[in-house]
Enzyme design. Structure first.
Site, mmCIF file in Angstrom:
data_model
loop_
_atom_site.group_PDB
_atom_site.id
_atom_site.type_symbol
_atom_site.label_atom_id
_atom_site.label_comp_id
_atom_site.label_asym_id
_atom_site.label_seq_id
_atom_site.Cartn_x
_atom_site.Cartn_y
_atom_site.Cartn_z
ATOM 1 N N THR A 40 5.700 -1.608 11.770
ATOM 2 C CA THR A 40 5.174 -0.139 12.038
ATOM 3 C C THR A 40 3.870 -0.227 11.613
ATOM 4 O OG1 THR A 40 5.893 0.620 9.952
ATOM 5 C CG2 THR A 40 7.414 1.025 11.857
ATOM 6 N N ILE A 47 2.220 3.104 2.303
ATOM 7 C CA ILE A 47 3.004 3.173 3.291
ATOM 8 C C ILE A 47 4.225 2.123 2.734
ATOM 9 C CG2 ILE A 47 4.167 2.940 5.482
ATOM 10 C CD1 ILE A 47 1.263 3.670 6.524
ATOM 11 N N ARG A 77 0.942 -2.972 12.711
ATOM 12 C CA ARG A 77 0.048 -3.504 13.907
ATOM 13 C C ARG A 77 0.747 -4.659 14.517
ATOM 14 N NH1 ARG A 77 -1.677 0.975 13.819
ATOM 15 N NH2 ARG A 77 -3.676 1.709 13.883
ATOM 16 N N GLY A 118 0.980 -1.247 -0.083
ATOM 17 C CA GLY A 118 0.227 -0.056 -0.185
ATOM 18 C C GLY A 118 1.035 1.082 -0.059
ATOM 19 N N HIS A 145 4.940 2.962 19.574
ATOM 20 C CA HIS A 145 3.672 3.332 18.593
ATOM 21 C C HIS A 145 3.542 5.107 18.089
ATOM 22 C CE1 HIS A 145 -0.331 2.063 17.021
ATOM 23 N NE2 HIS A 145 -0.026 3.002 15.982
ATOM 24 N N GLU A 173 -0.795 -2.990 23.718
ATOM 25 C CA GLU A 173 -0.212 -1.622 24.242
ATOM 26 C C GLU A 173 -0.987 -0.949 25.037
ATOM 27 O OE1 GLU A 173 -0.275 0.657 20.309
ATOM 28 O OE2 GLU A 173 0.776 -1.081 19.301
#
Ligand code: DGY
Length: 322
Positions: A233, A159, A235, A157, A283, A264
């Site tokens: 980076t 990123i 999930r 995608g 995060h 988290e």
């Protein structure tokens, strides 16, 4: 007048504009909004602007009879039960696009930090170990070269593609896999197994969905090259953390750079905290001032459109519009 609840104070300019078109209340803090307060607040809300730390599940949606839209200040929506929102005809807004470069930079920062042992070297200097008797030697803090190495992208995608551009500038060969096959200039398309087997570095860039949860499980991690480095980076739920910790502890994998985790904040007993050659960030993928302003502005624009009865500019469940 519509009542909108905002779960955290937000940067940017558009949130103030949103406030001029509705009766807006915002959690003042300090700290994150407690789930029981969120539940009480949504009961009377026509719209919700939330963060990725707010769990918007079916029970919460049921407890919000007036709710007409949800706008999340995030691109990822694994904290929202999209199916439950869609079943109620509630559009869910998110913030794609604006955090691409910041997140790609974070992936690359982690990759470089692990490859060149930056965090370990920093701790060593601060720990007072850099003394005349070990001032420098040819085998001192040896790391990995990026130039000539292969980077494998799991997800192509926006990123993933931005990471590919950075990798090309560092002289890396880039291979990649996407769930729906995608041609990306400069990226050699391979199967997931072939990407894992071919790569010195693997970087994860798929969204967390029921299909990708646990995608990199023990079996997949075992397909990675011996000594390879994993960067995540996206999930935490995409990678089996227990299997990753084991692969790092045994030395089968050479290191990891992680910004996201199965739970988290990372629990104090997480095996990741003692994993070797691992750089951990809390995060911070999109954490630049400009990116966060853009995310908040986009979330406010989604909310404004919903308030006006218009289509959200970035809606994750457009089927609600029929
Ligand atoms: C998102 O928006 O989903 C990112 O994880 C925030 O950094």
């Amino acid at each position: 007048m519509s009542h909108i609840y905002v779960t955290h104070e937000l940067p940017g300019e558009r949130i103030a504009e949103l406030g001029q078109h509705c009766d807006m209340a915002c959690w003042p803090g300090p700290g994150p909004l407690p789930p029981e307060t969120l539940r009480a607040e949504v009961a009377a809300a026509d719209g919700l602007v939330c963060l990725l730390t707010d769990r918007i599940d079916a029970a919460l949606i049921d407890a919000a009879p007036r709710l007409r839209f949800v706008s999340s200040v995030s691109v990822g929506l694994d904290h929202v039960d999209l199916a439950a929102a869609t079943a109620r005809g509630i559009p869910v807004g998110h913030t794609p696009g604006v955090l691409v470069d910041a997140t790609a930079d974070t992936a690359f920062a982690l990759l470089l930090a692990v490859a060149r042992r930056v965090a370990e070297a920093d701790a060593w200097v601060r720990g007072g170990h850099w003394r005349p008797e070990n001032a420098w030697s040819p085998d001192f803090f040896l790391g990995r070269d990026l130039a000539g190495a292969t980077l494998g992208l799991v997800g192509l995608g926006a990123i993933g593609r931005a990471v590919a551009r950075r990798a090309a500038a560092f002289g890396m060969r880039v291979v990649g896999w996407n769930r729906s096959p995608r041609e990306v200039p400069g990226v050699e398309p391979l199967s997931l197994a072939a990407v894992l087997a071919a790569s010195d570095f693997v970087s994860v860039h798929v969204a967390l969905t029921p299909e990708t949860r646990g995608l990199l499980d023990a079996e997949r991690l075992a397909q990675m090259r011996r000594g390879a480095i994993l960067i995540n980076t996206a999930r935490g739920g995409i990678v089996d953390e227990a299997a990753l910790a084991e692969a790092l502890a045994s030395g089968r994998l050479g290191g990891a750079g992680l910004d996201v985790y199965e739970r988290e904040p990372l629990p104090a007993d997480s095996p990741m905290l003692s994993a070797p050659n691992t750089v951990l960030a809390p995060h911070i993928g999109s954490a630049t001032a400009l990116t966060r302003r853009r995310m908040a502005d986009l979330a406010a624009d989604n909310a404004l459109a919903a308030l006006r009865g218009e289509r959200m500019p970035h809606c994750a469940n457009p089927e609600v519009y029929g």
